[in-house]
Structures are given as C-alpha cells and as structure tokens.
Motif scaffolding. Structure first.
Motif, PDB file in Angstrom:
ATOM      1  N   MET A  84      76.479 -93.016  30.309  1.00  0.00           N
ATOM      2  CA  MET A  84      74.928 -93.040  30.160  1.00  0.00           C
ATOM      3  C   MET A  84      74.836 -91.684  29.867  1.00  0.00           C
ATOM      4  SD  MET A  84      72.300 -94.325  30.881  1.00  0.00           S
ATOM      5  CE  MET A  84      72.869 -95.885  31.655  1.00  0.00           C
ATOM      6  N   SER A  85      73.825 -91.538  28.562  1.00  0.00           N
ATOM      7  CA  SER A  85      73.510 -90.442  28.012  1.00  0.00           C
ATOM      8  C   SER A  85      72.543 -89.547  28.672  1.00  0.00           C
ATOM      9  CB  SER A  85      72.875 -90.600  26.436  1.00  0.00           C
ATOM     10  OG  SER A  85      71.598 -91.394  26.557  1.00  0.00           O
ATOM     11  N   HIS A  86      71.694 -90.101  29.588  1.00  0.00           N
ATOM     12  CA  HIS A  86      70.626 -89.346  30.342  1.00  0.00           C
ATOM     13  C   HIS A  86      69.750 -88.591  29.312  1.00  0.00           C
ATOM     14  CE1 HIS A  86      68.512 -88.308  33.762  1.00  0.00           C
ATOM     15  NE2 HIS A  86      68.785 -86.864  33.895  1.00  0.00           N
ATOM     16  N   GLY A  87      69.369 -89.258  28.399  1.00  0.00           N
ATOM     17  CA  GLY A  87      68.448 -88.680  27.505  1.00  0.00           C
ATOM     18  C   GLY A  87      68.945 -87.686  26.405  1.00  0.00           C
ATOM     19  N   PHE A  88      70.379 -87.349  26.348  1.00  0.00           N
ATOM     20  CA  PHE A  88      71.027 -86.658  25.540  1.00  0.00           C
ATOM     21  C   PHE A  88      70.913 -87.237  24.047  1.00  0.00           C
ATOM     22  CE2 PHE A  88      75.378 -85.650  23.756  1.00  0.00           C
ATOM     23  CZ  PHE A  88      75.094 -84.362  23.166  1.00  0.00           C
ATOM     24  N   LYS A  89      70.655 -86.262  22.947  1.00  0.00           N
ATOM     25  CA  LYS A  89      70.434 -86.614  21.572  1.00  0.00           C
ATOM     26  C   LYS A  89      71.799 -86.450  21.010  1.00  0.00           C
ATOM     27  CE  LYS A  89      65.442 -85.782  21.436  1.00  0.00           C
ATOM     28  NZ  LYS A  89      64.485 -85.301  20.645  1.00  0.00           N
ATOM     29  N   SER A  90      72.768 -87.379  21.292  1.00  0.00           N
ATOM     30  CA  SER A  90      74.100 -87.007  20.755  1.00  0.00           C
ATOM     31  C   SER A  90      74.379 -86.946  19.443  1.00  0.00           C
ATOM     32  CB  SER A  90      75.018 -88.284  21.339  1.00  0.00           C
ATOM     33  OG  SER A  90      76.329 -88.091  21.005  1.00  0.00           O
ATOM     34  N   SER A 124      65.554 -73.276  21.271  1.00  0.00           N
ATOM     35  CA  SER A 124      64.525 -74.194  21.213  1.00  0.00           C
ATOM     36  C   SER A 124      63.598 -73.889  22.435  1.00  0.00           C
ATOM     37  CB  SER A 124      65.097 -75.570  20.888  1.00  0.00           C
ATOM     38  OG  SER A 124      64.120 -76.400  20.993  1.00  0.00           O
ATOM     39  N   MET A 125      64.156 -73.937  23.544  1.00  0.00           N
ATOM     40  CA  MET A 125      63.481 -73.764  24.918  1.00  0.00           C
ATOM     41  C   MET A 125      62.415 -72.902  24.959  1.00  0.00           C
ATOM     42  SD  MET A 125      66.467 -74.878  27.278  1.00  0.00           S
ATOM     43  CE  MET A 125      65.482 -75.022  28.894  1.00  0.00           C
ATOM     44  N   PRO A 162      64.219 -78.337  25.137  1.00  0.00           N
ATOM     45  CA  PRO A 162      65.439 -78.437  24.441  1.00  0.00           C
ATOM     46  C   PRO A 162      65.540 -79.037  23.068  1.00  0.00           C
ATOM     47  CG  PRO A 162      65.579 -79.153  26.768  1.00  0.00           C
ATOM     48  CD  PRO A 162      64.108 -79.304  26.277  1.00  0.00           C
ATOM     49  N   MET A 163      66.516 -78.691  22.300  1.00  0.00           N
ATOM     50  CA  MET A 163      66.794 -79.110  20.981  1.00  0.00           C
ATOM     51  C   MET A 163      67.327 -80.560  21.117  1.00  0.00           C
ATOM     52  SD  MET A 163      68.758 -77.639  17.654  1.00  0.00           S
ATOM     53  CE  MET A 163      67.986 -76.171  17.519  1.00  0.00           C
ATOM     54  N   PHE A 164      68.286 -80.758  21.938  1.00  0.00           N
ATOM     55  CA  PHE A 164      69.055 -81.986  22.222  1.00  0.00           C
ATOM     56  C   PHE A 164      69.236 -82.486  23.557  1.00  0.00           C
ATOM     57  CE2 PHE A 164      71.731 -78.680  20.794  1.00  0.00           C
ATOM     58  CZ  PHE A 164      72.685 -78.452  21.633  1.00  0.00           C
TER      59      PHE A 164
END
Length: 199
Positions: A1-7, A41-42, A48-50
């Motif tokens: 599960m990526s939990h919103g992570f922009k892989s 980015s924060m 966050p960026m990713f």
C-alpha cells in the motif's frame, strides 16, 4: 500500500540527481538529497514533493519508500529509470535526460537544481553530517531502535512554520484520500494514476 506516496515522481527525482551527478551517484548521498528535496518542498510550498514516509536513522534522515524503490524492494515497474550497483545508483540508460522526467514540475526541478548547487560538491559523509547538524527534526536512534519515524509536523516545526500542525494535518489528509483512491481503483495488473489529483 503506497499510502499516498508518489512513487513515480520520487523515481524521477532520484533519476535527476543521478543525471546531475554524471549518471551515477552514491546511495548515501542520494538518500540525503531525496530527504532534503522533500524537506525543501515543505519549506517553500507547505507540502511534501512526493509524500514519503520519513525516518531518523544512524546516518541521518531518510525517505523510506524512495529508498525501498532504489533498492528494488517496491514498485519495480516504476523504478526502471535507475538501478543500484553496490554503493551507487545509476541511470539505467544513457539516453535518459531531464526532458524525459515528466513527473517533475518546474517548481520541483528548481528545488532539485538548487539543492545540487548547494550540496552537489559534498561527499556523502559530509552531507550526512550536514543533515545531523541542520535538520533538527532528526534524532539519533538509540541501540534498541534502528530507526525513528519523523512526522510531518516535526519537520514543519523545524522549518519554523507557525501553522505546523495544520500543514501536517493537510498533508496526512491528502495521503489518506490517495490511499482510499488506490483501494477504489486498484486492479489486478497495476494501479492507474488518478486524474482527480495533481501529480
């Protein structure tokens, strides 16, 4: 599960750092630069960026899911732009250029280039030591704990954001919504991107 992570975006960030380093970059140096990209980015844009999971390790702060991708432990189809060889991470094909990295916005590439200008000349252990001194959200793990989570709230506080708790809550809410969409749209052969949310 990526939990919103922009892989995929994270993989493009790693590839750009490798390109800026001449096609190959030390894994420890890359790990620190990936963390600093997320942090910068924060600082600049309050997000966050990713959207990685952040941790304190002995050798400084890391972006855990990005490191897993670099090490071939997750999202193998996404991380084909780079490959790890011993202590280095290399661009997988010499034809890969910055123009190929379409997950990155102008704001993203500005951050990455700015970080490279500041830190590209440093050796990996010098950069690690810099993060120890300057990323005050980092905590040295004790002998019984290999790594400690770093919350978004803690990073925003370290950056001096007066609304750190609110910003962290928004970031976590975004991750939760993305996770719900992953569960809704996931199919057997992969996980399509979601047009409702910017990449």
């Amino acid at each position: 599960m990526s939990h919103g992570f922009k892989s995929k975006k994270s993989a493009h960030v790693a590839a750009l750092f490798a390109i800026l380093s001449g096609g190959k970059i030390n894994i420890l140096k890359l790990a620190k630069l990936m963390y600093l990209a997320e942090r910068e980015s924060m600082d600049r844009y309050d997000e966050p960026m990713f959207y990685d999971d952040l941790f304190s390790l002995k050798h400084g702060p890391i972006t855990q899911q990005s490191l897993d991708g670099v090490n071939g432990k997750s999202d193998g189809d996404v991380w084909t732009l780079v490959q790890r060889t011993h202590y280095d991470v290399c661009v997988s094909d010499d034809s890969i250029s910055e123009d190929c990295l379409d997950e990155l916005s102008k704001a993203d590439t500005d951050i990455i280039h700015d970080l490279w200008t500041r830190f590209g000349h440093m050796k990996q252990y010098d950069l690690r030591d810099w993060t120890h001194r300057n990323c005050t959200e980092w905590e040295r793990p004790d002998e019984t704990v290999r790594k400690k989570p770093i919350s978004y709230k803690r990073v925003f506080e370290a950056l001096g954001k007066s609304d750190a708790e609110c910003l962290a809550s928004e970031a976590e809410q975004y991750k939760n919504i993305e996770t719900a969409l992953d569960e809704l749209y996931s199919i057997q052969d992969g996980e399509p991107s979601h047009p409702l949310w910017p990449q």
